[in-house]
Structure formats: C-alpha cells, structure tokens
Design an enzyme around this catalytic site. Structure first.
Site, PDB file in Angstrom:
ATOM      1  N   LYS A  51       1.261   4.392  -2.743  1.00 37.42           N
ATOM      2  CA  LYS A  51       0.952   5.787  -2.464  1.00 37.42           C
ATOM      3  C   LYS A  51       2.193   6.585  -2.713  1.00 37.42           C
ATOM      4  CE  LYS A  51      -3.118   5.256  -1.356  1.00 37.42           C
ATOM      5  NZ  LYS A  51      -4.263   5.990  -1.933  1.00 37.42           N
TER       6      LYS A  51
ATOM      7  N   TYR B 193       0.769  -1.221   0.191  1.00 38.21           N
ATOM      8  CA  TYR B 193       0.103  -0.116   0.005  1.00 38.21           C
ATOM      9  C   TYR B 193       0.965   1.139   0.079  1.00 38.21           C
ATOM     10  CZ  TYR B 193      -3.160   3.504   1.762  1.00 38.21           C
ATOM     11  OH  TYR B 193      -3.932   4.475   1.997  1.00 38.21           O
TER      12      TYR B 193
END
Length: 251
Positions: A159, A155
């Site tokens: 980002k 994740y």
C-alpha cells in the site's frame, strides 16, 4: 442508497478486484452513474453477479501476469478505450508476523497488490499518451500505507508502494492531463457498526469508498493529483486508538 450523484455517461471504466466487497460497490457506483464498466477479478465465479447488467462486462484472470494485463487492455481497446482505471485488486488475508513470513508468501502479496497495479497503470498511461488525451487512475490504499498494522508487513509495504506509484505518475505525467490518486479507507464492512476506535464512532460502508472514487475520477477533483484521500472517519488523525495512556498533573 447514497445521495452522492455524479454523471459518468459515456465514460469507460476498468475496475479490478471487482468480485470483492469494495469492488462490487465500485462497479455498481460507476455503472449507476452511467459509465460502461469492465469488471475484472481472479474469481470467475464471483463475477457472475454482474450477469444481465447491460453496463458491466467481465473478465477473469490473474492481473499480476503480463499476458492477462495484455488481454485486459486488448479488451479495453476493442471496447473503445479507457477513461478511468480503478486499481482495487488486493490480497488481504495474510496475517503473519514479519519474523515468520515466507518469501513465497511475500512475493505473492507483492504480485497481487502492487505488481498488478503497475501492469495496468503503465498500460493505461501509455494508452492515454498515445491517444493524446488525459485519463484518471484511482488506486485503493490503506491506513497501512503510512502506519503499520501488526502482522501485515507485506500488505502495508504494497500500500505504501501504491501511494508512491501514484505520486510518481502524477509528477511525471500530470502535464499530459493524467491524474493518479489514492483512497485509504478504514474498517470497511458489509454492515456499518459502532466502532470506539474511530473518531466518527462507526465503521465505513463500501458505498462510501465508492463515492470517494467517483469524486476522484470526476472533474470536481481536477486539481487533485498524487493525493491520498482518507476515508476513515478520522482514524488517521487520532494519535492512539486505545484509552489515553498519559498521566496529567494537577496544573
């Protein structure tokens, strides 16, 4: 209800991840400001909440697939074009130590979070270039884009990639009037609660994230490009989130 007011009358906005917590707030904010919104999500059932809203159209599909991205932009062009793209779609539920993460899971997170943003962003900027006009991209990042969460390596990598993508778009296409910025919200929940690890002392409402998106998409942010706006109550500014560990002498 937020006191923030922007006028988006006549603008056409595409919001991905529109069935999720932040996505719902984004759609409602832009539609409430007068925009015509295309709300897209892989969750077709989740999009049913927009039935009856005259300012919101919906499409369901996996945005990491090129054929779906093509279909979304065919709909965008059919509806008259695009002014603002909001890249909000993300897979957020993977909590696995890096040492244990499976390649298939890694690839799935990359596809949902980063590939989808690339596929829509590149189509948006080509549309604006060919139309001889500017446009705005607002992408959802996270504190994990610059600092690591435990057990969320995939994740966090996506980002960081979204922030890098936004900077690249700003540098390469800013001269065409195209802007790309990010929002990095923290501790967003259905209800605002006290939070001792956040300097502001509370969590973030999804509507506050949507307010930031409205600002970044507006003429008020005309000189912001390649920027990360941290909607985190001061979390990123704090050195530690736990109790102080230093031992200080008497002097």
């Amino acid at each position: 209800m937020s006191a923030v007011r922007f006028d988006c009358t006549g603008e056409r906005v595409l919001v991905t991840g529109a069935a999720g917590l932040i996505g719902r707030a984004l759609v409602r904010r832009f539609a409430g400001a007068g925009a015509d919104v295309l709300a897209v999500d892989v969750d077709a059932d989740g999009l049913k909440l927009y039935r009856g809203d005259p300012r919101v159209a919906t499409m369901a599909g996996d945005l990491a697939r090129e054929d779906v991205a093509d279909a979304v932009f065919a709909r965008v062009l059919e509806d008259g074009g695009l002014d603002v793209l909001v890249n909000n779609a993300a897979m957020t539920g993977v909590r696995t130590p890096f040492i244990d993460i499976d390649a298939a899971v890694w690839d799935a997170v990359m596809a949902a979070n980063l590939r989808s943003a690339y596929l829509l962003s590149v189509r948006a900027v080509r549309h604006w270039r060919d139309a001889g006009r500017g446009g705005t991209i607002v992408s959802l990042s996270s504190p994990g884009g610059s600092r690591a969460h435990e057990n969320q390596s995939a994740y966090d990598v996506t980002k960081a990639g979204i922030e890098a993508l936004s900077r690249a778009i700003a540098v390469e296409l800013g001269g065409l009037g195209i802007r790309a910025n990010c929002i990095a919200p923290a501790s967003v929940g259905e209800e605002v609660r006290p939070a001792t690890d956040i300097p502001a002392g509370r969590t973030t409402a999804p509507e506050e994230v949507a307010d930031a998106a409205l600002f970044l998409a507006s003429p008020a942010a005309a000189r912001l490009n390649g920027h990360v706006l941290r909607v985190d109550g001061g979390l990123h500014a704090r050195l530690r989130t736990g109790p102080p560990q230093e031992r200080h002498g008497d002097s």
